[in-house]
Design a protein around this motif. Structure first.
Motif, PDB file in Angstrom:
ATOM      1  N   ARG A   1       0.851  -1.193   0.000  1.00 50.05           N
ATOM      2  CA  ARG A   1       0.000   0.000   0.000  1.00 50.05           C
ATOM      3  C   ARG A   1       0.885   1.242   0.000  1.00 50.05           C
ATOM      4  O   ARG A   1       1.707   1.429   0.903  1.00 50.05           O
ATOM      5  CB  ARG A   1      -0.926   0.021   1.217  1.00 50.05           C
ATOM      6  N   ASN A   2       0.756   2.055  -1.037  1.00 47.84           N
ATOM      7  CA  ASN A   2       1.440   3.351  -1.134  1.00 47.84           C
ATOM      8  C   ASN A   2       2.959   3.244  -1.054  1.00 47.84           C
ATOM      9  O   ASN A   2       3.620   4.131  -0.508  1.00 47.84           O
ATOM     10  CB  ASN A   2       0.936   4.315  -0.043  1.00 47.84           C
ATOM     11  N   ARG A   3       3.540   2.176  -1.594  1.00 50.10           N
ATOM     12  CA  ARG A   3       4.996   2.023  -1.592  1.00 50.10           C
ATOM     13  C   ARG A   3       5.493   1.568  -2.965  1.00 50.10           C
ATOM     14  O   ARG A   3       6.133   0.523  -3.089  1.00 50.10           O
ATOM     15  CB  ARG A   3       5.432   1.025  -0.520  1.00 50.10           C
ATOM     16  N   PRO A   4       5.245   2.322  -4.005  1.00 49.95           N
ATOM     17  CA  PRO A   4       5.659   1.879  -5.345  1.00 49.95           C
ATOM     18  C   PRO A   4       7.164   1.749  -5.500  1.00 49.95           C
ATOM     19  O   PRO A   4       7.637   0.838  -6.194  1.00 49.95           O
ATOM     20  CB  PRO A   4       5.085   2.957  -6.264  1.00 49.95           C
ATOM     21  N   ASP A   5       7.938   2.640  -4.865  1.00 47.77           N
ATOM     22  CA  ASP A   5       9.400   2.548  -4.981  1.00 47.77           C
ATOM     23  C   ASP A   5       9.911   1.282  -4.300  1.00 47.77           C
ATOM     24  O   ASP A   5      10.791   0.584  -4.831  1.00 47.77           O
ATOM     25  CB  ASP A   5      10.060   3.791  -4.375  1.00 47.77           C
ATOM     26  N   ASP A   6       9.381   0.974  -3.116  1.00 50.11           N
ATOM     27  CA  ASP A   6       9.778  -0.257  -2.429  1.00 50.11           C
ATOM     28  C   ASP A   6       9.456  -1.472  -3.283  1.00 50.11           C
ATOM     29  O   ASP A   6      10.247  -2.419  -3.372  1.00 50.11           O
ATOM     30  CB  ASP A   6       9.053  -0.377  -1.084  1.00 50.11           C
ATOM     31  N   VAL A   7       8.289  -1.472  -3.919  1.00 49.11           N
ATOM     32  CA  VAL A   7       7.887  -2.612  -4.741  1.00 49.11           C
ATOM     33  C   VAL A   7       8.858  -2.798  -5.905  1.00 49.11           C
ATOM     34  O   VAL A   7       9.245  -3.938  -6.230  1.00 49.11           O
ATOM     35  CB  VAL A   7       6.448  -2.426  -5.255  1.00 49.11           C
ATOM     36  N   ARG A   8       9.275  -1.732  -6.526  1.00 54.50           N
ATOM     37  CA  ARG A   8      10.220  -1.851  -7.648  1.00 54.50           C
ATOM     38  C   ARG A   8      11.540  -2.458  -7.186  1.00 54.50           C
ATOM     39  O   ARG A   8      12.115  -3.326  -7.867  1.00 54.50           O
ATOM     40  CB  ARG A   8      10.441  -0.482  -8.293  1.00 54.50           C
ATOM     41  N   HIS A   9      12.047  -1.999  -6.026  1.00 55.13           N
ATOM     42  CA  HIS A   9      13.296  -2.567  -5.506  1.00 55.13           C
ATOM     43  C   HIS A   9      13.122  -4.039  -5.150  1.00 55.13           C
ATOM     44  O   HIS A   9      14.020  -4.859  -5.389  1.00 55.13           O
ATOM     45  CB  HIS A   9      13.751  -1.779  -4.277  1.00 55.13           C
ATOM     46  N   LEU A  10      11.966  -4.381  -4.578  1.00 53.20           N
ATOM     47  CA  LEU A  10      11.716  -5.763  -4.195  1.00 53.20           C
ATOM     48  C   LEU A  10      11.641  -6.664  -5.423  1.00 53.20           C
ATOM     49  O   LEU A  10      12.227  -7.757  -5.439  1.00 53.20           O
ATOM     50  CB  LEU A  10      10.422  -5.856  -3.397  1.00 53.20           C
ATOM     51  N   LEU A  11      10.944  -6.225  -6.458  1.00 62.10           N
ATOM     52  CA  LEU A  11      10.858  -7.037  -7.677  1.00 62.10           C
ATOM     53  C   LEU A  11      12.242  -7.239  -8.297  1.00 62.10           C
ATOM     54  O   LEU A  11      12.554  -8.326  -8.803  1.00 62.10           O
ATOM     55  CB  LEU A  11       9.916  -6.372  -8.674  1.00 62.10           C
ATOM     56  N   ALA A  12      13.069  -6.213  -8.252  1.00 63.74           N
ATOM     57  CA  ALA A  12      14.433  -6.351  -8.782  1.00 63.74           C
ATOM     58  C   ALA A  12      15.218  -7.396  -7.985  1.00 63.74           C
ATOM     59  O   ALA A  12      15.972  -8.199  -8.557  1.00 63.74           O
ATOM     60  CB  ALA A  12      15.146  -5.008  -8.746  1.00 63.74           C
ATOM     61  N   ALA A  13      15.037  -7.408  -6.663  1.00 61.21           N
ATOM     62  CA  ALA A  13      15.742  -8.383  -5.829  1.00 61.21           C
ATOM     63  C   ALA A  13      15.231  -9.799  -6.105  1.00 61.21           C
ATOM     64  O   ALA A  13      16.010 -10.757  -6.122  1.00 61.21           O
ATOM     65  CB  ALA A  13      15.561  -8.033  -4.353  1.00 61.21           C
ATOM     66  N   ILE A  14      13.934  -9.931  -6.321  1.00 63.49           N
ATOM     67  CA  ILE A  14      13.368 -11.252  -6.633  1.00 63.49           C
ATOM     68  C   ILE A  14      13.930 -11.767  -7.948  1.00 63.49           C
ATOM     69  O   ILE A  14      14.354 -12.929  -8.056  1.00 63.49           O
ATOM     70  CB  ILE A  14      11.828 -11.168  -6.694  1.00 63.49           C
ATOM     71  N   GLU A  15      13.952 -10.925  -8.962  1.00 61.43           N
ATOM     72  CA  GLU A  15      14.466 -11.349 -10.264  1.00 61.43           C
ATOM     73  C   GLU A  15      15.949 -11.691 -10.195  1.00 61.43           C
ATOM     74  O   GLU A  15      16.402 -12.653 -10.831  1.00 61.43           O
ATOM     75  CB  GLU A  15      14.222 -10.243 -11.290  1.00 61.43           C
ATOM     76  N   ALA A  16      16.703 -10.921  -9.411  1.00 61.72           N
ATOM     77  CA  ALA A  16      18.143 -11.172  -9.309  1.00 61.72           C
ATOM     78  C   ALA A  16      18.440 -12.487  -8.589  1.00 61.72           C
ATOM     79  O   ALA A  16      19.425 -13.163  -8.904  1.00 61.72           O
ATOM     80  CB  ALA A  16      18.816 -10.010  -8.581  1.00 61.72           C
ATOM     81  N   GLY A  17      17.586 -12.861  -7.614  1.00 59.21           N
ATOM     82  CA  GLY A  17      17.865 -14.053  -6.833  1.00 59.21           C
ATOM     83  C   GLY A  17      17.152 -15.306  -7.295  1.00 59.21           C
ATOM     84  O   GLY A  17      17.425 -16.394  -6.778  1.00 59.21           O
ATOM     85  N   ASP A  18      16.241 -15.181  -8.271  1.00 58.75           N
ATOM     86  CA  ASP A  18      15.451 -16.336  -8.701  1.00 58.75           C
ATOM     87  C   ASP A  18      16.350 -17.439  -9.262  1.00 58.75           C
ATOM     88  O   ASP A  18      17.204 -17.197 -10.111  1.00 58.75           O
ATOM     89  CB  ASP A  18      14.435 -15.907  -9.757  1.00 58.75           C
ATOM     90  N   THR A  19      16.136 -18.645  -8.798  1.00 57.24           N
ATOM     91  CA  THR A  19      16.903 -19.807  -9.272  1.00 57.24           C
ATOM     92  C   THR A  19      16.089 -20.651 -10.255  1.00 57.24           C
ATOM     93  O   THR A  19      16.467 -21.775 -10.558  1.00 57.24           O
ATOM     94  CB  THR A  19      17.307 -20.686  -8.079  1.00 57.24           C
TER      95      THR A  19
END
Length: 285
Positions: free
Chosen positions: A32-50
């Motif tokens: 909720r109301n954290r678009p910048d946090d969401v973008r950083h989180l998605l980047a971390a998920i993509e970087a760590g996905d196995t």
């Protein structure tokens, strides 16, 4: 009609005897109301996905400005929007009902999974474990963040790796989808819905296991006011206790605080425990 048929969850292929069943992970994020946090989180998920990530389900909990994402993510991302604010528990439950993976992995929008997070999850969530939960580490350093982290560390120190625990970090955890749905998901309460899931799982003999290597960095400090409010709410939801029992818990907390190393965090921790203990000692409303 089975749970899988009712929810649209696709069952995993049956594993050969002696082999773990394949995992398809639906990452669930309430925001909720954290678009910048969401973008950083998605980047971390993509970087760590196995290769485990089957989809990411973002539940926009009636943000003031609807969440908008770019269209070129390397993992499938779906956004579900609540028309009114419903809270983390209800938002996570909604995502679980829409998930098509056989594993639900829960992350907070202001968390970052460490680079080996999916590798650890893949080996830690075994067929004979209903769920796993791990450690939360701070990426902020204010007094509230230090106080909350100390409380986490005291909790972790009481448990051996891979032991059964009675807590569940909703922002760092994973559970088999069918098990979660059969348990009824998270109780729809403001505070402590995470641990409420543990109780629901235990009713059918299922357990949560503590995996210290499953780590996320998290924004611990959201202000002292929120910290006290959450401590009070958790106390009101806990079983009632006598004033004497509440005082014993407060005294025990005072003894283990880092007074010499961090008196500010120690004092705040004692205040949080006082609020929690008082809330448990008052009659149920």
């Amino acid at each position: 009609m089975t749970t899988a048929q009712r929810t649209g969850t696709v069952p995993a292929p049956a594993a050969a005897p002696g082999r773990p069943r394949p995992k398809r992970v639906s990452v669930v994020i309430a925001t909720r109301n954290r678009p910048d946090d969401v973008r950083h989180l998605l980047a971390a998920i993509e970087a760590g996905d196995t290769g485990l990530v089957h989809e990411v389900l973002l539940v926009d909990d009636a943000s003031d400005t609807p969440l908008r994402l770019r269209a070129d993510h390397r993992v499938p991302v779906r956004v579900l929007r609540n028309d009114r604010r419903k809270g983390a528990a209800a938002s996570r439950n909604r995502a679980a009902e829409s998930a098509t993976g056989n594993v639900l992995a829960f992350l907070d929008d202001d968390a970052r999974p460490l680079p080996d997070w999916f590798h650890v999850l893949g080996s830690a969530l075994a067929d004979d474990r209903a769920a796993v939960t791990g450690r939360v580490l701070p990426f902020d350093s204010g007094v509230v963040a230090r106080a909350r982290q100390y409380r986490y560390e005291v909790r972790y120190a009481q448990h051996a790796p891979n032991s059964v625990v009675t807590f569940f970090a909703g922002g760092n955890s994973a559970v088999w989808t069918d098990v979660f749905l059969e348990a009824g998901g998270f109780p729809d309460v403001v505070t402590a819905s995470d641990n409420g899931l543990v109780e629901r799982l235990s009713r059918s003999g299922r357990h949560v296991f503590f995996v210290p290597a499953l780590r996320v960095a998290h924004r611990n400090s959201k202000g002292a006011g929120i910290a006290f409010r959450e401590a009070w709410r958790a106390g009101r939801l806990a079983p009632r206790s006598s004033s004497a029992a509440a005082l014993r818990r407060l005294t025990a907390t005072a003894r283990v605080q880092p007074w010499a190393d961090d008196p500010a965090a120690a004092g705040l921790n004692l205040g949080l425990q006082a609020a929690n203990s008082l809330a448990t000692a008052l009659p149920a409303s």
